[in-house]
Design a protein around this motif. Sequence first.
Motif, short mmCIF file in Angstrom:
data_model
loop_
_atom_site.label_atom_id
_atom_site.label_comp_id
_atom_site.label_asym_id
_atom_site.label_seq_id
_atom_site.Cartn_x
_atom_site.Cartn_y
_atom_site.Cartn_z
N SER A 47 0.86 -1.18 0.00
CA SER A 47 0.00 0.00 0.00
C SER A 47 0.90 1.23 0.00
CB SER A 47 -0.90 -0.01 1.24
OG SER A 47 -1.49 1.26 1.45
N ASN A 166 -10.88 6.70 3.06
CA ASN A 166 -9.92 6.00 3.92
C ASN A 166 -10.27 6.23 5.39
OD1 ASN A 166 -7.01 4.80 4.35
ND2 ASN A 166 -7.06 6.67 5.58
N GLU A 167 -10.53 5.16 6.12
CA GLU A 167 -10.78 5.19 7.57
C GLU A 167 -11.81 6.25 7.97
OE1 GLU A 167 -6.84 5.42 9.30
OE2 GLU A 167 -6.27 3.47 8.45
N ASN A 213 -12.76 -0.38 4.46
CA ASN A 213 -11.58 0.48 4.63
C ASN A 213 -11.51 1.19 5.97
OD1 ASN A 213 -10.92 -0.05 1.76
ND2 ASN A 213 -12.71 1.23 1.39
N ASN A 215 -10.31 1.27 10.15
CA ASN A 215 -9.18 0.83 10.96
C ASN A 215 -9.63 0.37 12.35
OD1 ASN A 215 -6.27 0.51 11.40
ND2 ASN A 215 -6.49 2.21 12.84
N HIS A 244 -8.33 -2.23 7.72
CA HIS A 244 -6.95 -1.87 8.06
C HIS A 244 -6.62 -2.46 9.42
CE1 HIS A 244 -7.31 1.95 5.31
NE2 HIS A 244 -7.57 0.82 4.67
N GLU A 285 -4.83 -2.06 4.15
CA GLU A 285 -3.70 -1.27 4.64
C GLU A 285 -3.32 -1.81 6.01
OE1 GLU A 285 -4.04 3.12 4.74
OE2 GLU A 285 -2.93 3.03 6.64
N THR A 286 -2.05 -2.15 6.18
CA THR A 286 -1.66 -2.74 7.46
C THR A 286 -0.17 -2.58 7.66
OG1 THR A 286 -1.91 -4.72 8.84
CG2 THR A 286 -1.23 -5.07 6.55
N HIS A 325 1.67 -1.13 4.29
CA HIS A 325 1.73 0.29 3.97
C HIS A 325 3.16 0.81 3.92
CE1 HIS A 325 -0.44 3.87 3.12
NE2 HIS A 325 0.02 4.56 4.16
#
Length: 480
Positions: A47, A166-167, A213, A215, A244, A285-286, A325
């Motif tokens: 990512s 994102n998040e 997406n 977290n 995530h 994403e991690t 990421h």
Amino acid sequence: MAKATALLLCWAAAVQNAGAVSFAVPAQAKTGGLSYAPLDPAPVGVSLEFFTMPSYLTNVTATLQCLDNWRALTGVWPPVRIGGTTQDRAQYDPSTSAYVVYSVARAADAPMTLTFGPKFMSLAATYPGSVVLGLNRAKNNIQNTIAAAKVAVAEMKNLLAIELGNEPEYWVKDKQPIASGSWNNVIDRASQNDWNIRVGSAIGRTNIIQAGNWNDSPPQWGAAGLIATENATVRQYVRHYAHHNYPGGSIQKLMTHSTTSQNVRGFNADVASALAIGKEYVLGETNSVSGGGAAGVSPTFGAALWTMDYILRATYSNISRIYFHQGTVGNCQYCAWGRYSMGSPYYGQYIATAFMAGAKHITALDAGTTNYAAYATFDASGAPLRVLLYNSDYHTGGTRSSQPFTLTGLTSSTVRAKRLTASSATARADQGGDISFGGQTFTDVTCKIAGTETYETSTVSGGQVTFTVKATEALLVYLQ
């Protein structure tokens, strides 16, 4: 008294590691009463933080070589996701000739606002593997996002999916326009469903959205809750669901096998919900510690071992792909590579890729409740292909304990193995640490493989063989 205590601790460690742990290798996939998961051809991906993508692809020499090293193992270019916090700070500007436009006070900073143009998508289109492209939902300007999505669809033949936001659980804190009134997980689900339909229909593509997406941990923010709100119209646009994950913690906690297994089990319900409607589930994403990583944890060999174990536990749990990421160039503790030096996590990603390369199924031979892990992969015919052994006992100095691992059910007379090792859990590749896999290392700046590949050969007797794996080490055993 202190000396007596030290002797007692050494004796306790010796007792703990005195007996071998034994694992039976199934003769065929889907036998032996174990759970098996199918494997994506390239489960390990990257990512790239949205604003950094042009730099990683044009200014960081290691990027394409690091990814090509994995392709050499699997035959498939690893998947890439472009997104992160700055995707929801970015607005599309069709008139700019630049990839991205922004200003920062320091090179190590991430921009608070930025624009990107058509060349951004054209550059992403040059990558030989699949790409998930993250676009803005937080600014609540759907027409701007649709305009960017249309260019992406036209330019990117490698486009796997579009991620809308994102998040979103952090948008109230970030004072994002879409969350200026009421905002919670229920409202976010409705927003995602609405945007998925409107963007999907505007670009004329179904099976195109990476949904989710978040977290924060499920179930409050999770795929199961979102899926429960979707009708058939929404689902036709969703390709897969993503979450995530940044487990955090000390090096020892992070790399402990039972802790990693427990962390991954937290996604089981979401994975099951996605599979129940025929969709994939990914970790979009991690990495080890959020916010670019922790200097005392993320760049270490212990984090590399966590990376390896985490990948394998996730794929075993039916998580199709894991995107690690890469943050701001030059300000990223958990990055697998940078402009000038390699990162320790790359070694964990590489051995996991080598273990799964060309395999069709994976299983865990252990229950995930101790420090000792064993995984097996199987080829297209169902025959066992490789076994990976991991001793997550923590070692930083002094006398190093070891653990015997016995494998049974083998049919060959000898087996070969490659060892992932370093002097301690705190060794760092970016500081000249002695990390190696099968005697080889990855060169700073270029990411090219250096050194002579070294195999250890062991004799199989009566269908079994015993290996010794030191604390904070892993061993990849080749059965074919």
